[in-house]
Write a protein that holds these residues in place. Structure first.
Motif, PDB file in Angstrom:
ATOM      1  N   SER A   1      41.406 -39.249  40.707  1.00  0.00           N
ATOM      2  CA  SER A   1      40.799 -39.091  42.036  1.00  0.00           C
ATOM      3  C   SER A   1      41.863 -38.942  43.107  1.00  0.00           C
ATOM      4  O   SER A   1      42.901 -39.591  43.058  1.00  0.00           O
ATOM      5  CB  SER A   1      39.943 -40.318  42.366  1.00  0.00           C
ATOM      6  OG  SER A   1      38.877 -40.448  41.460  1.00  0.00           O
ATOM      7  N   LEU A   2      41.554 -38.093  44.092  1.00  0.00           N
ATOM      8  CA  LEU A   2      42.403 -37.906  45.268  1.00  0.00           C
ATOM      9  C   LEU A   2      41.507 -37.666  46.470  1.00  0.00           C
ATOM     10  O   LEU A   2      40.401 -37.135  46.326  1.00  0.00           O
ATOM     11  CB  LEU A   2      43.319 -36.682  45.096  1.00  0.00           C
ATOM     12  CG  LEU A   2      44.417 -36.769  44.042  1.00  0.00           C
ATOM     13  CD1 LEU A   2      45.009 -35.394  43.789  1.00  0.00           C
ATOM     14  CD2 LEU A   2      45.496 -37.750  44.484  1.00  0.00           C
ATOM     15  N   THR A   3      42.013 -38.001  47.645  1.00  0.00           N
ATOM     16  CA  THR A   3      41.286 -37.622  48.844  1.00  0.00           C
ATOM     17  C   THR A   3      41.404 -36.110  49.012  1.00  0.00           C
ATOM     18  O   THR A   3      42.345 -35.482  48.505  1.00  0.00           O
ATOM     19  CB  THR A   3      41.831 -38.308  50.105  1.00  0.00           C
ATOM     20  OG1 THR A   3      43.172 -37.834  50.338  1.00  0.00           O
ATOM     21  CG2 THR A   3      41.816 -39.829  49.984  1.00  0.00           C
TER      22      THR A   3
ATOM     23  N   VAL B   1      36.598 -38.377  48.817  1.00  0.00           N
ATOM     24  CA  VAL B   1      37.384 -38.517  47.593  1.00  0.00           C
ATOM     25  C   VAL B   1      36.812 -37.563  46.549  1.00  0.00           C
ATOM     26  O   VAL B   1      35.597 -37.481  46.377  1.00  0.00           O
ATOM     27  CB  VAL B   1      37.343 -39.978  47.074  1.00  0.00           C
ATOM     28  CG1 VAL B   1      38.089 -40.108  45.755  1.00  0.00           C
ATOM     29  CG2 VAL B   1      37.915 -40.932  48.115  1.00  0.00           C
ATOM     30  N   VAL B   2      37.693 -36.845  45.873  1.00  0.00           N
ATOM     31  CA  VAL B   2      37.306 -35.928  44.808  1.00  0.00           C
ATOM     32  C   VAL B   2      37.756 -36.536  43.489  1.00  0.00           C
ATOM     33  O   VAL B   2      38.902 -36.964  43.363  1.00  0.00           O
ATOM     34  CB  VAL B   2      37.968 -34.545  44.971  1.00  0.00           C
ATOM     35  CG1 VAL B   2      37.477 -33.582  43.908  1.00  0.00           C
ATOM     36  CG2 VAL B   2      37.741 -33.987  46.345  1.00  0.00           C
ATOM     37  N   THR B   3      36.857 -36.552  42.519  1.00  0.00           N
ATOM     38  CA  THR B   3      37.164 -37.119  41.212  1.00  0.00           C
ATOM     39  C   THR B   3      36.890 -36.087  40.125  1.00  0.00           C
ATOM     40  O   THR B   3      35.851 -35.420  40.140  1.00  0.00           O
ATOM     41  CB  THR B   3      36.303 -38.374  40.950  1.00  0.00           C
ATOM     42  OG1 THR B   3      36.575 -39.334  41.974  1.00  0.00           O
ATOM     43  CG2 THR B   3      36.611 -38.996  39.593  1.00  0.00           C
ATOM     44  N   LEU B   4      37.818 -35.964  39.207  1.00  0.00           N
ATOM     45  CA  LEU B   4      37.655 -35.088  38.057  1.00  0.00           C
ATOM     46  C   LEU B   4      36.664 -35.739  37.093  1.00  0.00           C
ATOM     47  O   LEU B   4      36.839 -36.886  36.695  1.00  0.00           O
ATOM     48  CB  LEU B   4      39.016 -34.901  37.375  1.00  0.00           C
ATOM     49  CG  LEU B   4      39.078 -34.028  36.136  1.00  0.00           C
ATOM     50  CD1 LEU B   4      38.716 -32.587  36.467  1.00  0.00           C
ATOM     51  CD2 LEU B   4      40.472 -34.097  35.526  1.00  0.00           C
ATOM     52  N   THR B   5      35.627 -35.024  36.729  1.00  0.00           N
ATOM     53  CA  THR B   5      34.622 -35.551  35.805  1.00  0.00           C
ATOM     54  C   THR B   5      35.112 -35.395  34.364  1.00  0.00           C
ATOM     55  O   THR B   5      36.088 -34.676  34.088  1.00  0.00           O
ATOM     56  CB  THR B   5      33.288 -34.796  35.945  1.00  0.00           C
ATOM     57  OG1 THR B   5      33.502 -33.424  35.572  1.00  0.00           O
ATOM     58  CG2 THR B   5      32.735 -34.891  37.362  1.00  0.00           C
TER      59      THR B   5
ATOM     60  N   ARG C   1      32.251 -35.394  44.434  1.00  0.00           N
ATOM     61  CA  ARG C   1      32.749 -35.866  45.733  1.00  0.00           C
ATOM     62  C   ARG C   1      31.963 -37.090  46.152  1.00  0.00           C
ATOM     63  O   ARG C   1      30.778 -37.216  45.871  1.00  0.00           O
ATOM     64  CB  ARG C   1      32.567 -34.792  46.807  1.00  0.00           C
ATOM     65  CG  ARG C   1      33.502 -33.638  46.685  1.00  0.00           C
ATOM     66  CD  ARG C   1      33.325 -32.678  47.829  1.00  0.00           C
ATOM     67  NE  ARG C   1      32.116 -31.877  47.631  1.00  0.00           N
ATOM     68  CZ  ARG C   1      31.779 -30.858  48.371  1.00  0.00           C
ATOM     69  NH1 ARG C   1      32.535 -30.502  49.391  1.00  0.00           N
ATOM     70  NH2 ARG C   1      30.685 -30.177  48.136  1.00  0.00           N
ATOM     71  N   ARG C   2      32.651 -37.958  46.876  1.00  0.00           N
ATOM     72  CA  ARG C   2      31.999 -39.133  47.450  1.00  0.00           C
ATOM     73  C   ARG C   2      32.803 -39.561  48.667  1.00  0.00           C
ATOM     74  O   ARG C   2      33.986 -39.243  48.792  1.00  0.00           O
ATOM     75  CB  ARG C   2      31.911 -40.282  46.438  1.00  0.00           C
ATOM     76  CG  ARG C   2      33.270 -40.823  46.012  1.00  0.00           C
ATOM     77  CD  ARG C   2      33.164 -41.993  45.062  1.00  0.00           C
ATOM     78  NE  ARG C   2      34.440 -42.300  44.460  1.00  0.00           N
ATOM     79  CZ  ARG C   2      35.445 -42.922  45.053  1.00  0.00           C
ATOM     80  NH1 ARG C   2      35.336 -43.307  46.312  1.00  0.00           N
ATOM     81  NH2 ARG C   2      36.576 -43.158  44.428  1.00  0.00           N
ATOM     82  N   LYS C   3      32.137 -40.261  49.557  1.00  0.00           N
ATOM     83  CA  LYS C   3      32.833 -40.819  50.713  1.00  0.00           C
ATOM     84  C   LYS C   3      33.558 -42.082  50.259  1.00  0.00           C
ATOM     85  O   LYS C   3      33.058 -42.834  49.418  1.00  0.00           O
ATOM     86  CB  LYS C   3      31.854 -41.152  51.840  1.00  0.00           C
ATOM     87  CG  LYS C   3      31.214 -39.915  52.452  1.00  0.00           C
ATOM     88  CD  LYS C   3      32.253 -39.040  53.091  1.00  0.00           C
ATOM     89  CE  LYS C   3      31.628 -37.811  53.740  1.00  0.00           C
ATOM     90  NZ  LYS C   3      32.626 -36.940  54.323  1.00  0.00           N
ATOM     91  N   ARG C   4      34.718 -42.304  50.812  1.00  0.00           N
ATOM     92  CA  ARG C   4      35.480 -43.514  50.488  1.00  0.00           C
ATOM     93  C   ARG C   4      34.738 -44.728  51.019  1.00  0.00           C
ATOM     94  O   ARG C   4      34.264 -44.719  52.161  1.00  0.00           O
ATOM     95  CB  ARG C   4      36.884 -43.449  51.098  1.00  0.00           C
ATOM     96  CG  ARG C   4      37.697 -44.703  50.783  1.00  0.00           C
ATOM     97  CD  ARG C   4      39.050 -44.662  51.409  1.00  0.00           C
ATOM     98  NE  ARG C   4      39.931 -43.934  50.497  1.00  0.00           N
ATOM     99  CZ  ARG C   4      41.127 -43.497  50.838  1.00  0.00           C
ATOM    100  NH1 ARG C   4      41.590 -43.690  52.052  1.00  0.00           N
ATOM    101  NH2 ARG C   4      41.873 -42.873  49.962  1.00  0.00           N
ATOM    102  N   GLU C   5      34.647 -45.733  50.193  1.00  0.00           N
ATOM    103  CA  GLU C   5      33.961 -46.960  50.584  1.00  0.00           C
ATOM    104  C   GLU C   5      34.638 -47.549  51.820  1.00  0.00           C
ATOM    105  O   GLU C   5      35.854 -47.707  51.869  1.00  0.00           O
ATOM    106  CB  GLU C   5      34.013 -47.978  49.435  1.00  0.00           C
ATOM    107  CG  GLU C   5      33.041 -49.116  49.589  1.00  0.00           C
ATOM    108  CD  GLU C   5      33.003 -49.980  48.340  1.00  0.00           C
ATOM    109  OE1 GLU C   5      33.066 -51.205  48.504  1.00  0.00           O
ATOM    110  OE2 GLU C   5      32.914 -49.410  47.236  1.00  0.00           O
ATOM    111  N   GLY C   6      33.832 -47.826  52.843  1.00  0.00           N
ATOM    112  CA  GLY C   6      34.342 -48.396  54.083  1.00  0.00           C
ATOM    113  C   GLY C   6      34.955 -47.385  55.037  1.00  0.00           C
ATOM    114  O   GLY C   6      35.425 -47.745  56.108  1.00  0.00           O
ATOM    115  N   ASP C   7      34.979 -46.093  54.647  1.00  0.00           N
ATOM    116  CA  ASP C   7      35.561 -45.052  55.500  1.00  0.00           C
ATOM    117  C   ASP C   7      34.761 -43.766  55.277  1.00  0.00           C
ATOM    118  O   ASP C   7      35.108 -42.951  54.430  1.00  0.00           O
ATOM    119  CB  ASP C   7      37.038 -44.846  55.161  1.00  0.00           C
ATOM    120  CG  ASP C   7      37.694 -43.758  55.994  1.00  0.00           C
ATOM    121  OD1 ASP C   7      37.039 -43.195  56.906  1.00  0.00           O
ATOM    122  OD2 ASP C   7      38.876 -43.465  55.744  1.00  0.00           O
TER     123      ASP C   7
END
Length: 161
Positions: free
Chosen positions: A57-59, A100-104, A89-95
């Protein structure tokens, strides 16, 4: 009037050879990846960067920086890769402003299938035609150019960690 330092014949030949090689390299790698795995080279690069990141995962900002891509261009590519199930994709928790993009797992499998052909092509057109000294020199030249083109870029240039 600006005093221009024109290229001499040797510099002109070097410049034109360099431009042609870069163009043909990028075009050839893209063609090979699309033919063998259906992935454009730009998508392959993004998947590879994610595969090397902690928790895959990376922003979006970090990924755009590593790829030297504009946020809008990356956003479009990530949306298409997400539709194909390669990333999520997902929003960063608390921000809520940071994505954040994550490789499935599907994306990792696709990358692993594409990698052997891609690496073979890179080896064929670059590393197999250069000796060890030329490879070292090419890296030095590339890093010097990156220093001028992207002085605020990441060091080392293409490592995620």
């Amino acid at each position: 009037m600006v005093d221009v330092r024109w290229l001499d014949d040797d510099e002109q030949r070097t410049w034109r050879s360099f431009l042609a090689a870069v163009h043909l390299l990028e075009t050839g790698l893209d063609r090979q990846l699309r033919r063998d795995s259906g992935l454009p080279h730009a998508y392959y690069q993004a998947l590879a960067m994610l595969s090397e990141a902690p928790e895959r995962s990376l922003t979006m900002t970090r990924l755009a920086g590593l790829l030297r891509s504009s946020p809008s261009r990356l956003s479009h590519a990530v949306a298409r890769m997400e539709a194909d199930g390669l990333v999520r994709r997902r929003k960063r928790e608390g921000d809520r402003r940071t994505t954040v993009v994550t490789l499935t797992d599907t994306g990792m499998e696709r990358l692993e299938r594409a990698a052997p052909g891609h690496v073979s092509e890179v080896r064929r057109v670059l590393f197999d035609v250069l000796d060890r000294e030329q490879v070292d020199r090419l890296r030095e030249i590339s890093e010097a150019m990156l220093g001028a083109l992207d002085p605020g870029g990441d060091e080392p240039r293409y490592q995620v960690r």
